[in-house]
Write an enzyme that holds these catalytic residues in place. Structure first.
Site, PDB file in Angstrom:
ATOM      1  N   LEU A  86       0.856  -1.108   0.031  1.00  0.00           N
ATOM      2  CA  LEU A  86       0.161  -0.104   0.041  1.00  0.00           C
ATOM      3  C   LEU A  86       0.876   1.233  -0.049  1.00  0.00           C
ATOM      4  CD1 LEU A  86      -2.692  -0.923   2.489  1.00  0.00           C
ATOM      5  CD2 LEU A  86      -2.422  -1.654  -0.009  1.00  0.00           C
ATOM      6  N   GLY A 131       1.047  -5.344   1.172  1.00  0.00           N
ATOM      7  CA  GLY A 131       0.040  -5.242   0.200  1.00  0.00           C
ATOM      8  C   GLY A 131       0.332  -5.967  -1.163  1.00  0.00           C
TER       9      GLY A 131
HETATM   10  C1  LIG Z   1      -6.026  -1.977  11.070  1.00  0.00           C
HETATM   11  C2  LIG Z   1      -5.530  -1.900   9.683  1.00  0.00           C
HETATM   12  C3  LIG Z   1      -4.536  -0.642   9.621  1.00  0.00           C
HETATM   13  C4  LIG Z   1      -3.783  -0.542   8.756  1.00  0.00           C
HETATM   14  C5  LIG Z   1      -3.536  -1.636   7.585  1.00  0.00           C
HETATM   15  C6  LIG Z   1      -2.601  -1.324   6.699  1.00  0.00           C
HETATM   16  C7  LIG Z   1      -2.112  -2.475   5.710  1.00  0.00           C
HETATM   17  C8  LIG Z   1      -0.926  -2.061   5.239  1.00  0.00           C
HETATM   18  C9  LIG Z   1      -0.423  -2.623   4.194  1.00  0.00           C
HETATM   19  C10 LIG Z   1       1.000  -2.388   3.486  1.00  0.00           C
HETATM   20  O1  LIG Z   1       1.024  -2.521   2.452  1.00  0.00           O
HETATM   21  S1  LIG Z   1       1.949  -0.895   3.925  1.00  0.00           S
HETATM   22  C11 LIG Z   1       3.263  -0.601   2.935  1.00  0.00           C
HETATM   23  C12 LIG Z   1       4.353  -1.809   3.495  1.00  0.00           C
HETATM   24  N1  LIG Z   1       5.484  -1.640   2.487  1.00  0.00           N
HETATM   25  C13 LIG Z   1       6.806  -1.751   2.752  1.00  0.00           C
HETATM   26  O2  LIG Z   1       7.058  -1.878   3.888  1.00  0.00           O
HETATM   27  C14 LIG Z   1       7.704  -1.580   1.655  1.00  0.00           C
HETATM   28  C15 LIG Z   1       8.365  -0.400   1.554  1.00  0.00           C
HETATM   29  N2  LIG Z   1       9.355  -0.197   0.844  1.00  0.00           N
HETATM   30  C16 LIG Z   1      10.626  -0.897   0.489  1.00  0.00           C
HETATM   31  O3  LIG Z   1      10.916  -1.787   1.480  1.00  0.00           O
HETATM   32  C17 LIG Z   1      11.497  -0.805  -0.620  1.00  0.00           C
HETATM   33  O4  LIG Z   1      10.949   0.506  -1.258  1.00  0.00           O
HETATM   34  C18 LIG Z   1      11.425  -1.739  -1.719  1.00  0.00           C
HETATM   35  C19 LIG Z   1      10.052  -2.229  -1.947  1.00  0.00           C
HETATM   36  C20 LIG Z   1      12.108  -2.988  -1.237  1.00  0.00           C
HETATM   37  C21 LIG Z   1      11.923  -1.496  -3.091  1.00  0.00           C
HETATM   38  O5  LIG Z   1      13.399  -1.137  -2.737  1.00  0.00           O
HETATM   39  P1  LIG Z   1      14.126  -0.066  -3.704  1.00  0.00           P
HETATM   40  O6  LIG Z   1      15.570   0.193  -2.937  1.00  0.00           O
HETATM   41  O7  LIG Z   1      14.293  -0.602  -5.277  1.00  0.00           O
HETATM   42  O8  LIG Z   1      13.321   1.332  -3.627  1.00  0.00           O
HETATM   43  P2  LIG Z   1      13.275   2.509  -2.653  1.00  0.00           P
HETATM   44  O9  LIG Z   1      13.247   1.887  -1.353  1.00  0.00           O
HETATM   45  O10 LIG Z   1      14.515   3.334  -3.017  1.00  0.00           O
HETATM   46  O11 LIG Z   1      11.866   3.407  -3.020  1.00  0.00           O
HETATM   47  C22 LIG Z   1      11.955   4.082  -4.057  1.00  0.00           C
HETATM   48  C23 LIG Z   1      10.806   5.222  -3.719  1.00  0.00           C
HETATM   49  O12 LIG Z   1       9.708   4.745  -3.438  1.00  0.00           O
HETATM   50  C24 LIG Z   1       9.398   4.933  -2.077  1.00  0.00           C
HETATM   51  N3  LIG Z   1       8.404   4.098  -1.663  1.00  0.00           N
HETATM   52  C25 LIG Z   1       8.694   2.663  -1.383  1.00  0.00           C
HETATM   53  N4  LIG Z   1       7.789   1.987  -0.870  1.00  0.00           N
HETATM   54  C26 LIG Z   1       6.797   2.641  -0.997  1.00  0.00           C
HETATM   55  C27 LIG Z   1       5.337   2.369  -0.380  1.00  0.00           C
HETATM   56  N5  LIG Z   1       5.089   1.410   0.206  1.00  0.00           N
HETATM   57  N6  LIG Z   1       4.416   3.784  -0.357  1.00  0.00           N
HETATM   58  C28 LIG Z   1       4.960   4.763  -0.838  1.00  0.00           C
HETATM   59  N7  LIG Z   1       6.255   4.951  -1.080  1.00  0.00           N
HETATM   60  C29 LIG Z   1       6.956   4.121  -1.116  1.00  0.00           C
HETATM   61  C30 LIG Z   1      10.455   5.220  -1.360  1.00  0.00           C
HETATM   62  O13 LIG Z   1      10.191   6.298  -0.256  1.00  0.00           O
HETATM   63  C31 LIG Z   1      11.274   5.934  -2.475  1.00  0.00           C
HETATM   64  O14 LIG Z   1      10.881   7.372  -2.562  1.00  0.00           O
HETATM   65  P3  LIG Z   1      11.894   8.256  -3.239  1.00  0.00           P
HETATM   66  O15 LIG Z   1      12.328   7.990  -4.543  1.00  0.00           O
HETATM   67  O16 LIG Z   1      11.011   9.688  -3.262  1.00  0.00           O
HETATM   68  O17 LIG Z   1      12.772   8.378  -2.023  1.00  0.00           O
END
Ligand SMILES: CC/C=C\CCC/C=C/C(=O)SCCNC(=O)CCNC(=O)[C@H](O)C(C)(C)COP(=O)(O)OP(=O)(O)OC[C@H]1O[C@@H](n2cnc3c(N)ncnc32)[C@H](O)[C@@H]1OP(=O)(O)O
Length: 277
Positions: A86, A131
């Site tokens: 997400l 997600g």
């Molecule tokens: C009761 C219920 C309540 C709540 C329920 C909520 C359920 C939630 C579900 C979810 O899915 S929460 C999201 C969880 N996701 C993560 O933890 C993943 C986070 N991201 C990473 O670990 C890494 O980005 C990667 C997927 C392993 C890819 O790594 P890579 O080195 O290739 O890229 P980088 O980390 O440099 O990211 C590029 C760029 O993208 C932004 N980013 C990454 N993930 C997200 C995200 N999930 N949402 C928004 N933005 C994200 C990151 O900050 C970088 O941004 P930038 O270029 O501006 O610095």
């Protein structure tokens, strides 16, 4: 069948049509001969699931109900990530209306994907946390490239994987393994995920991934479709109905949870850590 498919993918007799999509957030191609659709998530850099991407997926899944779709392969155009889960910016300091709309679209998309009658395969060509893992688990079969990470890591972010995310995991790896993984927020390597059955097959690279996805599809297309889909839906109906019958409660729980100051703090810290990486 295999030879026919090779011809089709090599382009000798293939008639692959691009779906006219309203956005380019998903690339959708249908093979007119086999009816197999490839839906490629295309929101660089990491396919974070914001409202717009979910809406594009949902719109495509609705459209496929009226097409001659015999099966769907879900993959990503990113070289490193299937989906980062997400979009954290949808949960960090949103308005209540925005959060509600976002969550409703996530529910809509999941219900369509999880209940699709045709065979679905996740061709996981990169990391697939939270997600992203949910999308993969909602397909019937998962194939993954080596040395990437997959799992429901929500706990590590100070948030909680909703019941329906948890149910999907339990249905695949069993209650005990799921409980341990969910409490810890474990991200498994592709190889570990294959060992515990979270993914079905490992591929060597993207080409092998797509070949294996088509092989699975070929096997499924050899089965009587009505019998196949009846068994599939039979297995999935309790999990589906649990959400369908409590969508409003689920949305309220999400909103109450993410608006807690402590949760907003955790999200802020996690976002900062991601930016600093
Ligand atoms: C009761 C219920 C309540 C709540 C329920 C909520 C359920 C939630 C579900 C979810 O899915 S929460 C999201 C969880 N996701 C993560 O933890 C993943 C986070 N991201 C990473 O670990 C890494 O980005 C990667 C997927 C392993 C890819 O790594 P890579 O080195 O290739 O890229 P980088 O980390 O440099 O990211 C590029 C760029 O993208 C932004 N980013 C990454 N993930 C997200 C995200 N999930 N949402 C928004 N933005 C994200 C990151 O900050 C970088 O941004 P930038 O270029 O501006 O610095």
């Amino acid at each position: 069948m295999f030879v026919l498919r090779q011809c089709l993918t090599l382009g000798t007799k293939s008639s692959v049509r691009n779906f006219a999509a309203a956005t380019n957030l998903v690339n959708v191609k249908i093979n007119e001969d086999t009816g197999v659709v490839i839906m490629e998530l295309n929101k660089p850099p990491v396919n974070s699931l914001n409202y717009e991407l979910l809406e594009a997926m949902h719109r495509t899944l609705v459209k496929l109900e009226n097409e001659r779709c015999s099966g769907m392969i879900l993959t990503s155009s990113s070289p490193n990530t299937f989906s980062a889960g997400l979009d954290l910016l949808e949960m960090y300091k949103p308005t209540v209306d925005k959060a509600r709309k976002f969550w409703g679209m996530l529910q809509n998309t999941w219900i369509k994907l999880y209940s699709a009658p045709y065979p679905t395969v996740a061709a996981i060509n990169g990391h697939s946390p939270a997600g992203g893992c949910l999308l993969a688990m909602s397909c019937e079969y998962r194939i993954m490239v080596p040395k990437k990470k997959i799992g429901l890591n929500e706990t590590q972010l100070g948030i909680v994987a909703p019941q329906w995310f948890q149910d999907c995991m339990k249905n695949i790896i069993g209650s005990r393994q799921a409980e341990k993984a969910l409490i810890a927020g474990t991200l498994f390597s592709s190889e570990e995920a294959a060992k515990i059955g979270l993914i079905d097959e490992l591929a060597t690279d993207k080409e092998d991934l797509m070949k294996k996805a088509h092989d699975f599809m070929d096997e499924q297309l050899g089965l009587p479709p009505l019998a196949r889909s009846t068994v599939k839906i039979g297995f999935r109906k309790d999990t589906l109905n649990r959400l369908i019958n409590s969508r409003e409660v689920d949305t309220k729980y999400f909103i109450d949870f993410i608006f807690q100051p402590k949760v907003q703090e955790s999200l802020e810290m996690y976002l900062q850590a991601l930016k600093k990486k």
